[in-house]
Design an enzyme around this catalytic site. Sequence first.
Site, PDB file in Angstrom:
ATOM      1  N   PHE A   1      16.111  45.871  45.840  1.00  0.00           N
ATOM      2  CA  PHE A   1      16.771  46.871  45.011  1.00  0.00           C
ATOM      3  C   PHE A   1      18.193  46.427  44.682  1.00  0.00           C
ATOM      4  O   PHE A   1      18.652  46.512  43.556  1.00  0.00           O
ATOM      5  CB  PHE A   1      16.795  48.213  45.753  1.00  0.00           C
TER       6      PHE A   1
ATOM      7  N   HIS B   1      61.402  71.291 -12.953  1.00  0.00           N
ATOM      8  CA  HIS B   1      60.985  69.900 -12.744  1.00  0.00           C
ATOM      9  C   HIS B   1      59.458  69.778 -12.904  1.00  0.00           C
ATOM     10  O   HIS B   1      58.967  68.958 -13.686  1.00  0.00           O
ATOM     11  CB  HIS B   1      61.418  69.458 -11.340  1.00  0.00           C
ATOM     12  N   GLU B   2      58.735  70.622 -12.187  1.00  0.00           N
ATOM     13  CA  GLU B   2      57.269  70.548 -12.248  1.00  0.00           C
ATOM     14  C   GLU B   2      56.760  70.950 -13.629  1.00  0.00           C
ATOM     15  O   GLU B   2      55.824  70.340 -14.156  1.00  0.00           O
ATOM     16  CB  GLU B   2      56.632  71.424 -11.163  1.00  0.00           C
TER      17      GLU B   2
HETATM   18 ZN    ZN Z   1      58.580  64.839 -10.110  1.00  0.00          ZN
END
Ligand code: ZN
Length: 648
Positions: free
Chosen positions: A154, A455-456
């Site tokens: 074993f 801005h966006e």
């Molecule tokens: Zn921008």
Amino acid sequence: MATPRPKSPRRPSTGGKNKKKKRILRSPFGRSFAGNLISTILIFLLLMSLYTFISSPGSKPKEISLSQVAQDVSAQKVTAIKVSGDTLNLTYENGTKRVSRKGPSTGLPEILATYGVKPAMISKVAITVQGESGWHFWLVTLVPILLPIIFLIFLFWFLSRQVKGAGMQAFSFGKSKARITDPADTKQRVTFADVAGAREAKDELMEIVDFLKTPKKFLDIGARIPKGILLMGAPGTGKTLLARAVAGEAGVPFFSISGSEFVEMFVGVGASRVRDLFQVAKRAAPAIIFIDEIDAVGRVRGSGVGGGNDEREQTLNQILVEMDGFEPTEKVIVMAASNRPDVLDPALLRPGRFDRRVVIDLPDRRDREEILKIHARKKPLGPDTDMSVVAARTPGFSGAELYSIMNESAILAARENRKEVTQYDLIRSIEKVMLGPERKSHMLSAKEKRVTAYHEAGHAIISSVLPYADPVHKISIISRGRAAGYTLKLPFEDKKMQSKKEFLDDIASTLGGFAAEEMIFNDITTGPHSDLAVVTALARDMVSRYGMSDTLGPVAFASERNAQQIGVPYSQDIAAKIDAEVSHIIDVAKKRAFQVLKEHRGALDATAERLIEVETLERVEFEEILIANGITPKKKEDDAPKTATATT
Ligand code: ZN
Ligand code: ADP
Ligand code: MG
């Protein structure tokens, strides 16, 4: 808004965190010596107790002398005697049991007779003789001999299993530092079924799988199998995943190491690691060696300012030497991955080295849907989820980013204590993966909010007016990641090329934020600085890479980075001309941006005011504002560039 998908610095890097953990194998002793010892001792104790149990069933009855037996038989107290071997098991009238022993050769009746028991008395006792061949006898005799033998067998079996099953462990004993994925390890096994899309790449790699599975077929016919395969593609497109899948499909050990791991503090370590890695892999052949991010060691040699990096060059040289040293019959295939094939040393790409190149593209819409489905396998999805919608909204996303979307949406659902992922979780996750998490706590002052809104709105109006810019999908002034606000643009379909007109409109709409701020507030904030970086890079690419400049003409000029690969070297004079042309393109675009905003001042004001009010405008709402101000929203038939982009 760049040509291949813009990798703005805000985009969270997703490559690292979802890499599957590779098991790091160590020496057989390091990992489980203590564990082995404990289990061995436990098994030993178990066998010991089993033995004692067999050899002594129950509590032993009292042992008495033979004369006592004779006395009791004479007194008619004994009802039965069982003889097994030399042992006498007596049963008394009152039920008690006793044992005794006799000499080996004589029978019980004779013994009793010699003790003076009358034959009549003897015949009253039921004497049974159990043959000496009884299993009990054999067990009792053999177990003491067999037990140590069984135990030894074993032990040998146990140890040999350790050595064989994780035989790979022995290979990692050296200093190569490579991680090894054992083909027998089914938990870590990756197959082509785990890789969605990338059909051409899979077809190409199938050949390698075939070779690794049945090398004889190829070698017999004299076919030369490529030694090196270079996987090229943007980060997160599944290069590492595909390489692992090849090993998984072929069922061969997979030695993987990252280019950067070769290069460490001590000079010479990288080269010796390479040597070690190749040696070990050859012993395990057929096998795959995978060098991830090979550009870390494989950059063009001797081009660095200040005389290059010795260590890196030595490592690279060693890789070349090892690859050249392969016998044609060697069943080791070297795979490598890079997202910057343009910087690789040409020596690496020569025949006999990484001469087979497999390009992995960003997934198209159908592939994205498949990738999403693969990663949705283990997640409970709500009935309203629709992967085709998510796929449509994620052009330009890599496999790794799609994985992140699935993961983020599961996190969202879990945080809200829901058991299922909903479509809304998925949609929210798209923006999170693209731009970073929303920062609701980050409050803008009234003035900042106004500036951000204009801005966006500036980006959005210009994108809606210029014919070759992407249609706007969403505008928001809720800050995300490092951006104060963002405008999401989404093309109607995936496209692989971008035209000059599209470039110019992109540049103008990216400058829209800057233009709006200057126009309305007569001042510039630090907000648009990343827009300016994007614009400059776009314009420079147009001039020096794509030949889109009127004054310089269709010439691809070399940049410092890839001097050996594409383009012609150029003089100071040309460099100045390129700079001038870049400035010119940006200048023209800025004028166009101002022009558009002046013309559509009404739409700009209305959009900005609405944004200040509600903070986020979805496409439908924004288009209502456009229509009210005399701008026709873009229809599906419009020309459109290729990737989802966010301008911040
Ligand atoms: Zn921008
Ligand atoms: P690369 O090595 O090209 O940077 P990876 O192989 O590390 O990319 O990919 C990162 C993760 O993204 C993968 O572990 C997998 O979860 C996911 N992924 C990438 N491409 C695919 C694809 N084609 N199919 C399924 N999952 C993918
Ligand atoms: Mg990788």
